[in-house]
Design an enzyme around this catalytic site. Structure first.
Site, PDB file in Angstrom:
ATOM      1  N   CYS A 174      -2.681  19.990  42.358  1.00 39.48           N
ATOM      2  CA  CYS A 174      -1.510  20.711  42.880  1.00 39.48           C
ATOM      3  C   CYS A 174      -1.930  22.078  43.424  1.00 39.48           C
ATOM      4  O   CYS A 174      -2.574  22.870  42.724  1.00 39.48           O
ATOM      5  CB  CYS A 174      -0.476  20.845  41.768  1.00 39.48           C
ATOM      6  SG  CYS A 174       0.789  22.067  42.093  1.00 39.48           S
ATOM      7  N   CYS A 224      -0.161  25.090  41.534  1.00 42.48           N
ATOM      8  CA  CYS A 224      -0.196  25.124  40.066  1.00 42.48           C
ATOM      9  C   CYS A 224      -1.064  26.255  39.514  1.00 42.48           C
ATOM     10  O   CYS A 224      -0.700  26.894  38.518  1.00 42.48           O
ATOM     11  CB  CYS A 224      -0.684  23.782  39.520  1.00 42.48           C
ATOM     12  SG  CYS A 224       0.549  22.456  39.677  1.00 42.48           S
ATOM     13  N   CYS A 240      -9.800  -1.759  60.664  1.00 40.73           N
ATOM     14  CA  CYS A 240      -9.086  -2.258  59.487  1.00 40.73           C
ATOM     15  C   CYS A 240      -9.924  -3.284  58.727  1.00 40.73           C
ATOM     16  O   CYS A 240     -10.266  -4.341  59.264  1.00 40.73           O
ATOM     17  CB  CYS A 240      -7.751  -2.871  59.904  1.00 40.73           C
ATOM     18  SG  CYS A 240      -6.865  -3.702  58.571  1.00 40.73           S
TER      19      CYS A 240
END
Length: 543
Positions: free
Chosen positions: A446, A449, A107
């Site tokens: 997408c 799409c 992290c």
């Protein structure tokens, strides 16, 4: 690869040693160095597994380096609690006051917090705090993390007699120290001599100072309540006007006084409200930020959570901002507590890019934007950046007359079988158009799409061949175009805007086949052309 990871970890360890050593030197610790070493190592990455890995890989030099680091960690662990699945809950129960950092080795924000957490721990130890310190690798010990309340990284928790308090303030040494002291019984520092006041000024940058003649009464009690509730601003008190004047010059003859001191051009803010806990806290929260806040990873949470909901951002590289800073400060002075002014260095791509992406901007020169965090609205200053234009921009933002900004591609010049619609042309091309409009809203990323777009092209060609003059097909890329009347989150979305009611488009299922979609359009169209559509049923087979 393991050797590189090992050397990187050792490098991080050495950096932490240096940072915390400097912190210890500033605090004038007078012990034999063992305690400061413990604090230096507080968040060091355990190296034992890396050492074994280096030995197995035949990298003797790396193994020796790791071994030295691991030995330092083992020395530190005699005083710093290293929590795991077996001892985490017990540590909380056995220590009256325990300060814990939950982290993960991968992290980035944990790595940024490490040296500041270590500095805070060193400062608390130097002050004689009885708080115990602990670390927990939440990725390695998820069961322990869940047991003590570590839900993300990094997480700073303070346990007082088993009761958990989560730190939500700025990730700085001073903020952590102030918060811990308040939660462990020292919410207010009392200063009773000029020397103590002058010494305090050397250490504290932002603080609230109260002058009370006898340290008693309802108003004093409200001051103490506010000091206890507030997180990261230190409160100090005195009953000596001379002492108070060192901290806050210019105090008049009043017997009771409250002011906020900051380390910036607008250094002194005097409190004029009623001495009530809520009012005092609001005063501190609204005034604790400087005229211009420099946006960083460390203060991002406080910026997002600021009680000042109107925020003006300046995006510029450092050398450009130098030319603008004094002008922006002067404008900001007139909007104190009403608008928060923030500077983002565009050279810090990880900070600037997420904001600029919201606007679809890649500016080559300084840019001013604004947010209303209470509404989620965004604004763009398109005029030249000068005092007059910025003042006007802020006044309109404040009185609600500034039009929100919506992303849009340039107005397209080309025409085609399917019209390209952008944010700026949605009104004229769709909402105000006399035609019935079939609108395909898509996003480049997408998955579905592309296939559906090909089918819509076939559908558009079919109706075009029929000569239906009152129906047109349009397409909008939602990733770079926005409009207040087009709030869509699923792609593709297929909408049919009929001439009679453009405010309530009909949503068509993307699962419909072409024949069913053509049939639905025929049923919904309320024009004289509908007979042509009905007569062309045989043509549907070609779809």
């Amino acid at each position: 690869m393991r050797a590189r990871r090992l050397l990187a970890a050792v490098g991080l360890l050495l950096l932490l040693l240096a940072v915390a050593a400097v912190a210890a030197a500033r605090l004038d610790l007078d012990d034999d160095g063992d305690d400061s070493e413990v604090l230096d190592e507080l968040l060091a990455v355990d190296e034992e597994e890396e050492t074994r890995g280096a030995l197995e890989g035949g990298n003797k030099a790396a193994a020796e380096a790791a071994g030295g680091a691991a030995e330092a960690v083992r020395r530190a662990q005699s005083m710093v609690l290293v929590l795991d699945n077996d001892n985490a809950r017990r540590a909380v129960e056995e220590h009256a006051e325990l300060l814990l950092l939950g982290y993960a080795p991968w992290c980035e924000r944990s790595a940024q917090l490490m040296p500041r957490f270590a500095e805070a721990a060193a400062a608390l130890r130097a002050m004689g705090s009885a708080v115990a310190f602990a670390k927990l690798d939440g990725e390695r010990y998820p069961k322990a993390a869940a047991a003590v309340g570590v839900k993300g990284f990094p997480t700073v928790l303070l346990f007082v007699n088993g009761t958990e308090h989560q730190f939500t303030g700025l990730h700085t040494k001073d903020a952590i120290v102030t918060w811990v002291r308040k939660k462990t019984g020292a919410p207010v520092i009392r200063l009773q001599s000029r020397d103590s006041a002058e010494e305090f000024l050397k250490k504290e940058l932002t603080f609230a100072v109260g002058l009370f003649k006898d340290f008693e009464g309802a108003e004093y009690e409200e001051f103490v309540k506010a000091a206890t509730t507030g997180n990261e601003v230190q409160f100090v008190e005195t009953n000596d006007r001379n002492v108070a004047s060192i901290l806050f010059p210019g105090i008049a003859s009043e017997e009771q006084f409250l002011g906020l001191v900051k380390s910036e051009p607008e250094k002194f803010e005097k409190f004029h409200g009623a001495f009530e806990e809520k009012t005092i806290l609001q005063f501190v929260e609204l005034n604790k930020f400087p005229l211009i806040t420099v946006f960083t990873d460390l203060n991002s949470g406080k910026v997002y959570g600021s009680p000042i909901k109107l925020q003006v951002f300046t995006f510029a590289e450092a050398y450009d901002f130098e030319d603008l800073e004094s002008m922006i400060q002067e404008v900001a002075r007139g909007f104190k507590t009403k608008i928060m002014f923030i500077y983002v260095d565009t050279a810090e791509e990880n900070l600037a890019k997420p904001f600029l992406t919201l606007y679809g901007l890649e500016p080559e020169k300084p840019t001013v934007t604004a947010f209303d965090t209470s509404k989620g609205s965004k604004y763009l200053m398109e005029a030249d950046i000068n005092a007059k234009n910025l003042q006007d921009f802020c006044l309109r933002l404040l009185d609600g007359t500034l039009p929100p900004y919506f992303r849009s591609e340039p107005v397209p010049q080309e025409k085609g079988l399917i019209e390209k619609v952008v944010g700026r042309t949605l009104d004229s091309s769709v909402l105000e158009s006399p035609h019935n409009v079939f609108l395909e809203v898509y996003a480049p990323w997408c998955v579905d799409c592309e296939a559906i777009s090909k089918n819509i092209e076939k559908l558009a060609k079919h109706f075009n061949d029929l000569g239906i003059a009152n129906l047109k097909f349009a397409r909008l890329d939602a990733s770079v175009n926005e409009h207040p009347k087009l709030q869509i989150s699923n792609y593709p979305t297929l909408l049919l805007y009929t001439g009679e009611d453009k405010s309530n488009p009909i949503k068509l299922s993307k699962k419909l086949n072409l024949k069913d979609m053509a049939k639905l359009i025929k049923e919904k169209l309320q024009t004289s052309d509908v007979e042509k559509v009905a007569a062309a049923d045989v043509v549907k087979d070609e779809l």
